[in-house]
Design a protein around this motif. Structure first.
Motif, short mmCIF file in Angstrom:
data_model
loop_
_atom_site.label_atom_id
_atom_site.label_comp_id
_atom_site.label_asym_id
_atom_site.label_seq_id
_atom_site.Cartn_x
_atom_site.Cartn_y
_atom_site.Cartn_z
N PRO A 22 1.09 0.47 3.23
CA PRO A 22 0.94 -0.50 4.32
C PRO A 22 0.03 -1.68 3.98
CG PRO A 22 0.83 1.73 5.17
CD PRO A 22 0.80 1.83 3.66
N MET A 23 -1.00 -1.46 3.17
CA MET A 23 -1.87 -2.58 2.80
C MET A 23 -1.13 -3.55 1.91
SD MET A 23 -4.80 -3.78 3.51
CE MET A 23 -5.67 -5.23 2.97
N ALA A 24 -0.27 -3.06 1.03
CA ALA A 24 0.54 -3.95 0.19
C ALA A 24 1.42 -4.82 1.07
CB ALA A 24 1.39 -3.14 -0.79
N LEU A 25 2.04 -4.21 2.07
CA LEU A 25 2.89 -4.97 2.99
C LEU A 25 2.09 -6.07 3.68
CD1 LEU A 25 5.68 -5.27 4.36
CD2 LEU A 25 4.87 -3.62 6.07
N LEU A 26 0.90 -5.74 4.17
CA LEU A 26 0.07 -6.75 4.83
C LEU A 26 -0.34 -7.86 3.86
CD1 LEU A 26 -2.32 -4.73 7.17
CD2 LEU A 26 -0.28 -6.03 7.79
N ILE A 27 -0.70 -7.50 2.64
CA ILE A 27 -1.09 -8.52 1.66
C ILE A 27 0.08 -9.44 1.38
CG2 ILE A 27 -1.73 -8.90 -0.76
CD1 ILE A 27 -3.45 -6.31 -0.53
N GLY A 28 1.27 -8.88 1.22
CA GLY A 28 2.45 -9.71 0.99
C GLY A 28 2.66 -10.71 2.10
N PHE A 29 2.53 -10.25 3.35
CA PHE A 29 2.66 -11.17 4.47
C PHE A 29 1.53 -12.19 4.50
CE2 PHE A 29 5.92 -8.44 6.28
CZ PHE A 29 6.76 -9.39 6.87
N ALA A 30 0.32 -11.76 4.19
CA ALA A 30 -0.84 -12.67 4.23
C ALA A 30 -0.67 -13.83 3.27
CB ALA A 30 -2.12 -11.91 3.94
N ILE A 31 -0.07 -13.56 2.11
CA ILE A 31 0.06 -14.63 1.10
C ILE A 31 1.45 -15.25 1.10
CG2 ILE A 31 -1.82 -13.69 -0.29
CD1 ILE A 31 0.23 -12.63 -2.27
N ASP A 32 2.29 -14.87 2.04
CA ASP A 32 3.64 -15.44 2.15
C ASP A 32 3.53 -16.79 2.85
OD1 ASP A 32 6.35 -15.91 2.14
OD2 ASP A 32 6.78 -14.55 3.80
N GLN A 33 3.11 -17.77 2.08
CA GLN A 33 2.90 -19.11 2.60
C GLN A 33 2.96 -20.09 1.44
OE1 GLN A 33 -0.60 -19.34 5.08
NE2 GLN A 33 -1.00 -21.43 4.42
N GLY A 97 -10.54 1.60 9.95
CA GLY A 97 -10.97 2.68 9.09
C GLY A 97 -10.33 2.70 7.72
N GLY A 98 -9.89 1.53 7.25
CA GLY A 98 -9.26 1.44 5.94
C GLY A 98 -7.80 1.86 5.93
N LYS A 99 -7.23 2.11 7.09
CA LYS A 99 -5.83 2.55 7.21
C LYS A 99 -5.01 1.44 7.85
CE LYS A 99 -6.73 6.81 5.90
NZ LYS A 99 -6.37 7.22 4.56
N ALA A 100 -4.35 0.64 7.03
CA ALA A 100 -3.60 -0.52 7.53
C ALA A 100 -2.54 -0.12 8.54
CB ALA A 100 -2.96 -1.28 6.36
N GLU A 101 -1.90 1.03 8.35
CA GLU A 101 -0.84 1.45 9.25
C GLU A 101 -1.33 1.70 10.67
OE1 GLU A 101 -2.31 5.22 7.16
OE2 GLU A 101 -1.97 3.11 6.63
#
Length: 182
Positions: A22-33, A97-101
């Motif tokens: 889930p953190m990878a997914l969030l990072i991908g979205f964060a830098i999708d610009q 708590g470090g759990k992106a999901e």
């Protein structure tokens, strides 16, 4: 229920990582610009290779500048995106708590999920709906169903061919938005 792949890149390893982490997914979205989708969603894999982790608690305490700037750079704006990812990791570490999901699994409903995603660094209305569409259509997150927009999103991508289709629809949608006809 998570898919085994998200077909956002040409890299099978990156596609699997984005689906399973889930953190990878969030990072991908964060830098999708201001970079192609493929570049943005390959970023989490490259970052993990360079710093050895995608653990939000660890990323929040790291200076990610060098990892983002190393050639080939993870993003065309490596400094800004390194800071954004570190800030994102800090929010996930501190508030979830470090759990992106937990951002989506603990959301009460669509409004709560919209608020949670919209509070993440770099997540404006378009990213909220796009991530919401991915969560609803690829991960079967019921709270995300109310975030799915009427236009095509990454949530519609379930193959390499569908990624090309989506990118064409995205260009058309952006042109309509600029013209005021969307």
């Amino acid at each position: 229920m998570a898919p085994d792949r998200l077909w956002f890149t040409d890299s099978d390893e990156a596609n699997a990582l984005n689906a399973k982490n889930p953190m990878a997914l969030l990072i991908g979205f964060a830098i999708d610009q201001q970079v192609p989708v493929q570049k943005a969603f390959t970023g989490p894999l490259v970052l993990r290779q360079r710093v050895g982790t995608l653990d939000p608690k660890k990323l929040a305490g790291m200076d990610l500048q060098e990892a983002f700037r190393e050639r080939p750079a993870i993003h065309r704006f490596p400094g800004a995106m390194a800071d954004r990812v570190r800030e994102l990791a800090a929010v996930v570490a501190d508030e979830y708590g470090g759990k992106a999901e937990r951002i989506w699994t603990q959301a009460a409903d669509a409004d709560d999920l919209r608020r949670r995603i919209g509070a993440l660094p770099g997540f404006g209305p378009m990213k909220v709906t796009s991530l919401g569409a991915v969560l609803a259509k690829r991960f079967d997150v019921p709270q995300a169903e109310g975030l799915v927009p009427p236009h095509p999103t990454l949530g519609d991508v379930d193959s390499a061919e569908k990624l090309a289709w989506y990118q064409e629809r995205k260009r058309e949608h952006k042109a309509k938005m600029r013209a005021g006809t969307a």
